[in-house]
Motif scaffolding. Structure first.
Motif, PDB file in Angstrom:
ATOM      1  N   MET A  22      -3.722  -5.903  -4.963  1.00 41.92           N
ATOM      2  CA  MET A  22      -2.485  -6.383  -4.342  1.00 41.92           C
ATOM      3  C   MET A  22      -2.293  -5.723  -2.982  1.00 41.92           C
ATOM      4  O   MET A  22      -1.638  -4.696  -2.837  1.00 41.92           O
ATOM      5  CB  MET A  22      -1.293  -6.110  -5.255  1.00 41.92           C
ATOM      6  CG  MET A  22       0.024  -6.690  -4.751  1.00 41.92           C
ATOM      7  SD  MET A  22       0.002  -8.485  -4.578  1.00 41.92           S
ATOM      8  CE  MET A  22       0.055  -8.992  -6.296  1.00 41.92           C
ATOM      9  N   THR A  23      -2.909  -6.300  -1.956  1.00 44.06           N
ATOM     10  CA  THR A  23      -2.722  -5.827  -0.589  1.00 44.06           C
ATOM     11  C   THR A  23      -1.559  -6.571   0.052  1.00 44.06           C
ATOM     12  O   THR A  23      -1.040  -7.548  -0.511  1.00 44.06           O
ATOM     13  CB  THR A  23      -3.990  -6.053   0.232  1.00 44.06           C
ATOM     14  OG1 THR A  23      -4.244  -7.469   0.298  1.00 44.06           O
ATOM     15  CG2 THR A  23      -5.190  -5.356  -0.415  1.00 44.06           C
ATOM     16  N   LEU A  24      -1.155  -6.149   1.235  1.00 47.99           N
ATOM     17  CA  LEU A  24      -0.038  -6.815   1.903  1.00 47.99           C
ATOM     18  C   LEU A  24      -0.335  -8.292   2.190  1.00 47.99           C
ATOM     19  O   LEU A  24       0.516  -9.152   1.909  1.00 47.99           O
ATOM     20  CB  LEU A  24       0.314  -6.079   3.201  1.00 47.99           C
ATOM     21  CG  LEU A  24       1.467  -6.694   4.008  1.00 47.99           C
ATOM     22  CD1 LEU A  24       2.741  -6.762   3.180  1.00 47.99           C
ATOM     23  CD2 LEU A  24       1.702  -5.891   5.283  1.00 47.99           C
ATOM     24  N   PRO A  25      -1.514  -8.658   2.744  1.00 53.28           N
ATOM     25  CA  PRO A  25      -1.779 -10.090   2.949  1.00 53.28           C
ATOM     26  C   PRO A  25      -1.760 -10.895   1.651  1.00 53.28           C
ATOM     27  O   PRO A  25      -1.260 -12.024   1.623  1.00 53.28           O
ATOM     28  CB  PRO A  25      -3.176 -10.093   3.589  1.00 53.28           C
ATOM     29  CG  PRO A  25      -3.311  -8.751   4.235  1.00 53.28           C
ATOM     30  CD  PRO A  25      -2.590  -7.816   3.314  1.00 53.28           C
ATOM     31  N   VAL A  26      -2.291 -10.314   0.567  1.00 53.42           N
ATOM     32  CA  VAL A  26      -2.271 -11.005  -0.722  1.00 53.42           C
ATOM     33  C   VAL A  26      -0.834 -11.169  -1.207  1.00 53.42           C
ATOM     34  O   VAL A  26      -0.459 -12.226  -1.732  1.00 53.42           O
ATOM     35  CB  VAL A  26      -3.108 -10.233  -1.758  1.00 53.42           C
ATOM     36  CG1 VAL A  26      -2.919 -10.826  -3.151  1.00 53.42           C
ATOM     37  CG2 VAL A  26      -4.582 -10.257  -1.378  1.00 53.42           C
ATOM     38  N   ALA A  27      -0.011 -10.141  -1.020  1.00 49.28           N
ATOM     39  CA  ALA A  27       1.394 -10.226  -1.434  1.00 49.28           C
ATOM     40  C   ALA A  27       2.122 -11.330  -0.680  1.00 49.28           C
ATOM     41  O   ALA A  27       2.963 -12.033  -1.248  1.00 49.28           O
ATOM     42  CB  ALA A  27       2.090  -8.881  -1.205  1.00 49.28           C
ATOM     43  N   VAL A  28       1.779 -11.514   0.602  1.00 50.79           N
ATOM     44  CA  VAL A  28       2.394 -12.580   1.397  1.00 50.79           C
ATOM     45  C   VAL A  28       2.022 -13.946   0.828  1.00 50.79           C
ATOM     46  O   VAL A  28       2.864 -14.851   0.714  1.00 50.79           O
ATOM     47  CB  VAL A  28       1.971 -12.467   2.872  1.00 50.79           C
ATOM     48  CG1 VAL A  28       2.397 -13.712   3.653  1.00 50.79           C
ATOM     49  CG2 VAL A  28       2.568 -11.226   3.509  1.00 50.79           C
ATOM     50  N   VAL A  29       0.765 -14.108   0.448  1.00 54.07           N
ATOM     51  CA  VAL A  29       0.313 -15.373  -0.140  1.00 54.07           C
ATOM     52  C   VAL A  29       1.006 -15.622  -1.479  1.00 54.07           C
ATOM     53  O   VAL A  29       1.447 -16.744  -1.769  1.00 54.07           O
ATOM     54  CB  VAL A  29      -1.221 -15.369  -0.315  1.00 54.07           C
ATOM     55  CG1 VAL A  29      -1.684 -16.616  -1.069  1.00 54.07           C
ATOM     56  CG2 VAL A  29      -1.907 -15.301   1.048  1.00 54.07           C
ATOM     57  N   ILE A  30       1.107 -14.573  -2.304  1.00 55.59           N
ATOM     58  CA  ILE A  30       1.787 -14.710  -3.594  1.00 55.59           C
ATOM     59  C   ILE A  30       3.243 -15.112  -3.388  1.00 55.59           C
ATOM     60  O   ILE A  30       3.781 -15.994  -4.081  1.00 55.59           O
ATOM     61  CB  ILE A  30       1.706 -13.392  -4.388  1.00 55.59           C
ATOM     62  CG1 ILE A  30       0.255 -13.086  -4.798  1.00 55.59           C
ATOM     63  CG2 ILE A  30       2.607 -13.442  -5.620  1.00 55.59           C
ATOM     64  CD1 ILE A  30      -0.301 -13.986  -5.856  1.00 55.59           C
ATOM     65  N   ALA A  31       3.898 -14.469  -2.421  1.00 53.89           N
ATOM     66  CA  ALA A  31       5.292 -14.794  -2.139  1.00 53.89           C
ATOM     67  C   ALA A  31       5.434 -16.238  -1.674  1.00 53.89           C
ATOM     68  O   ALA A  31       6.370 -16.946  -2.072  1.00 53.89           O
ATOM     69  CB  ALA A  31       5.848 -13.836  -1.076  1.00 53.89           C
TER      70      ALA A  31
END
Length: 324
Positions: A22-31
């Protein structure tokens, strides 16, 4: 379909959170994925209400939906805040996925009345333009939607972005303690919703009541950024929920009662856009501004801007003010 999609996204978040992916770019995609799910779910759920219960029971149905949403607002943050503190973010996503699984099972039991067939499929811009035109030319819905834009961008966007930061940075509170703020707000909304269930047939001048409680809510938000103790902030969030119960229930019931059945889906989609859609944009602006003047000052500034809009509506939106 939306509950199934939410289950899939939550499951992916659980796997990534549990395995360290769970990196920041991945968190943005999840959001963004969760936002897409909500964008489809919210207008459909709202537009189904009159079809399932009949227009004479819209107010009761809206109040019950608000109570259900706020029970989740109380239990969800408290549960997930504790899970994050104790087990980590991955397990929090797992809990969310489980909730979507229950939602999927419940949705399969809904018996939706047949809808008249659509004569023709039209372009998205035509559908959006028709909804905007209908709202713009309606003397009650136009100011109502204007205030919903203020509520979504300034009140919702500011609060959901800045309150956890204020709890952490200004008062040194944990994620679980910060979640208590939203639980108290949800409790206030439930109390107000129960009151509305009892007085719904005696409530007059609903437009005036809606605007008045929005003004009170914006005033509350101004004070939230100025308090010196976490206990005072908790008390303000409880009161905010009490005023917010009038705001949420009355705006939804007014929209659904004033919108014809053949326009309901488009208008409720527009409603979701101006409330939930503006929330992340307001949050983005709030976050950027907070880096310059601080989170407490930004929260108060957003509340002050909303207060100015609310007072202006009270003075000028005569049709909304007069509706019973």
């Amino acid at each position: 379909a939306t509950q199934g999609a939410g289950l899939a996204v939550g499951g992916l978040g659980a796997v990534l959170g549990g395995t360290g992916g769970m990196t920041l770019p991945v968190a943005v995609v999840i959001a963004a994925a969760f936002g897409t799910v909500a964008a489809f779910a919210m207008p459909v759920r709202s537009s189904l209400v009159p079809a399932l219960v009949g227009r004479e029971r819209v107010m009761q149905a809206v109040v019950l939906m608000t109570i259900g949403a706020n029970v989740a607002m109380i239990a969800g943050p408290l549960l997930v805040g504790g899970v994050i503190d104790g087990l980590g973010v991955g397990w929090a996503f797992a809990v969310q996925a489980l909730c979507f699984a229950f939602g999927f099972l419940a949705a399969t039991r809904i018996d939706v009345p047949p809808h008249p067939p659509v004569a023709e499929r039209r372009r998205l811009r035509v559908e959006v333009g028709e909804a905007v035109s209908f709202v713009w030319h309606h003397e009650v819905l136009r100011p109502l939607f204007g205030l919903l834009c203020v509520g979504g961008g300034l009140m919702g966007g500011g609060a959901f972005t800045l309150l956890p930061q204020i709890a952490r940075d200004e008062f040194g509170r944990s994620a679980a303690e910060a979640a208590r703020l939203f639980a108290l707000m949800g409790l206030g909304m439930i109390i107000t919703s129960l009151v509305l269930m009892r007085v719904r047939n005696r409530l007059r001048r609903r437009g005036l009541v809606f605007m008045s409680f929005m003004v009170l809510g914006c005033s509350n938000q101004v004070i939230q950024g100025q308090v010196s103790t976490f206990l005072a902030l908790e008390a303000l969030l409880l009161v905010w929920g009490l005023t917010g119960g009038f705001y949420m229930n009355l705006n939804q019931s007014l929209i659904q009662e004033l919108t014809p059945a053949d326009r309901m889906g488009r208008v409720m989609a527009l409603n979701s856009l101006v409330q939930a859609g503006l929330l992340p944009l307001g949050g983005l602006v709030a976050g950027l501004l907070a880096t310059v003047i601080g989170a407490p000052a930004t929260l108060s500034l957003f509340g002050l801007a909303g207060l100015v809009c609310g007072v202006a509506a009270l003075a000028r939106a005569h049709a909304l003010r007069a509706i019973s």
